[in-house]
Design an enzyme around this catalytic site. Structure first.
Site, PDB file in Angstrom:
ATOM      1  CD  GLU A 222      -3.124  -0.572   2.166  1.00 16.09           C
ATOM      2  OE1 GLU A 222      -2.955   0.475   2.833  1.00 16.09           O
ATOM      3  OE2 GLU A 222      -4.265  -1.146   2.423  1.00 16.09           O
TER       4      GLU A 222
ATOM      5  CG  ASP B 115      -3.816   8.283   7.427  1.00 17.50           C
ATOM      6  OD1 ASP B 115      -4.266   7.379   7.347  1.00 17.50           O
ATOM      7  OD2 ASP B 115      -3.683   9.208   6.286  1.00 17.50           O
TER       8      ASP B 115
ATOM      9  CE1 TYR C  12      -7.706  -1.623   6.573  1.00 22.63           C
ATOM     10  CE2 TYR C  12      -6.348  -0.834   4.508  1.00 22.63           C
ATOM     11  CZ  TYR C  12      -6.512  -0.968   5.993  1.00 22.63           C
ATOM     12  OH  TYR C  12      -5.593  -0.689   6.954  1.00 22.63           O
TER      13      TYR C  12
END
Length: 273
Positions: A52, A63, A177
């Site tokens: 990734e 994040d 994911y």
């Protein structure tokens, strides 16, 4: 692997039956653009099945502080989607064989141009695209382009997606994911106790490999999810190790020592799966 025709097939083929695929996340341009390329090759050598590649962004929603810090440093080098794709092309030219998924937010994609992103992904040898802040319900145009360019849009499914698991899982291409916990990315001492139950439900619907990310940082955690998934994604813990090795990586005389530290960490992560 590289003889398989589409990006989705290349990504799916990276998951070997019976073995957990290790998927590292690195930030394009961190700690420097040139070292990013060498990091990708080192991670491949250490056993990564898929990479990734994160595009640094000034306002990341998903994040945590570790990836935010790496993004800030990469942004200081002027790394954009275009530069990230150039780095991906450099990785291919230097011998990177494993699939690459570009990880970026929707605003940079819209500003750069959706079709342009896919054209340049194709030229750079990037196999798929992951946009964490793009809900599947709003992804029709990106999905259409992904189909046209044979570069799948990778979907994310989270514990909060309870009523949407079937819809997201059945639309998934390449791999799915699975977000291991609520909140942003980051190293966690323990995983959500309900994670295995959630993963078992996702597996009921998914026809593609399932990989778990957000908070996986130890071999024990990777082992915990091994019975319910096909791969595990490590981002923040890996970037912390890169930060630790950064002084060595930035010195040409000690660079190989820095890469050895990172490769040992990666081998340890894979030691129980």
């Amino acid at each position: 692997m590289m003889n398989v025709k589409t990006g989705a097939e290349r990504i799916t083929a990276a998951f070997s039956a019976g073995k957990q695929a290790f998927i590292p996340f690195i930030t394009a341009g961190y700690p420097t653009p040139n070292i990013t390329v060498e990091l990708a090759l080192a991670l491949q050598e250490a056993g990564a099945a898929l990479l990734e590649l994160g595009v640094p962004y000034s306002d990341p929603l998903a994040d945590g502080p570790t990836i935010q810090r790496a993004s800030a440093q990469a942004l200081s080098y002027g790394v954009t989607i275009r530069r990230a794709l150039e780095l991906a092309a450099d990785m291919r030219a230097r011998g990177l064989r494993i699939p690459v998924v570009l990880f970026t937010y929707i605003n940079p994609v819209l500003q750069y141009g959706e079709e342009r992103v896919f054209k340049e992904m194709e030229a750079a040898g990037v196999d798929g695209l992951l946009i964490p802040d793009l809900p599947p319900e709003e992804a029709e145009n990106i999905e259409r382009l992904a189909e046209e360019f044979n570069r799948p849009l990778i979907f994310m499914v989270a514990p909060t997606s309870e009523q949407r698991v079937a819809m997201i899982a059945t639309r998934a291409k390449g791999f799915l994911y699975c977000v291991s916990s609520l909140g942003v990315t980051g190293v966690r001492s323990a995983l959500d106790p309900g994670l295995t139950r959630f993963l078992a439900r996702v597996r009921q619907y998914a026809s593609v490999p399932v990989a778990v990310g957000f908070g996986i940082s130890t071999a024990e955690q990777a082992s915990l999810v091994a019975s319910y998934s096909d791969g595990f994604i490590v981002g923040s813990a890996l970037l912390e190790k890169i930060k630790e090795a950064e002084p060595l990586l930035l010195n040409p005389e000690t660079k190989e020592e820095g890469f050895c530290i990172i490769k040992r960490f990666v081998k340890q992560l894979q030691s129980r799966v």
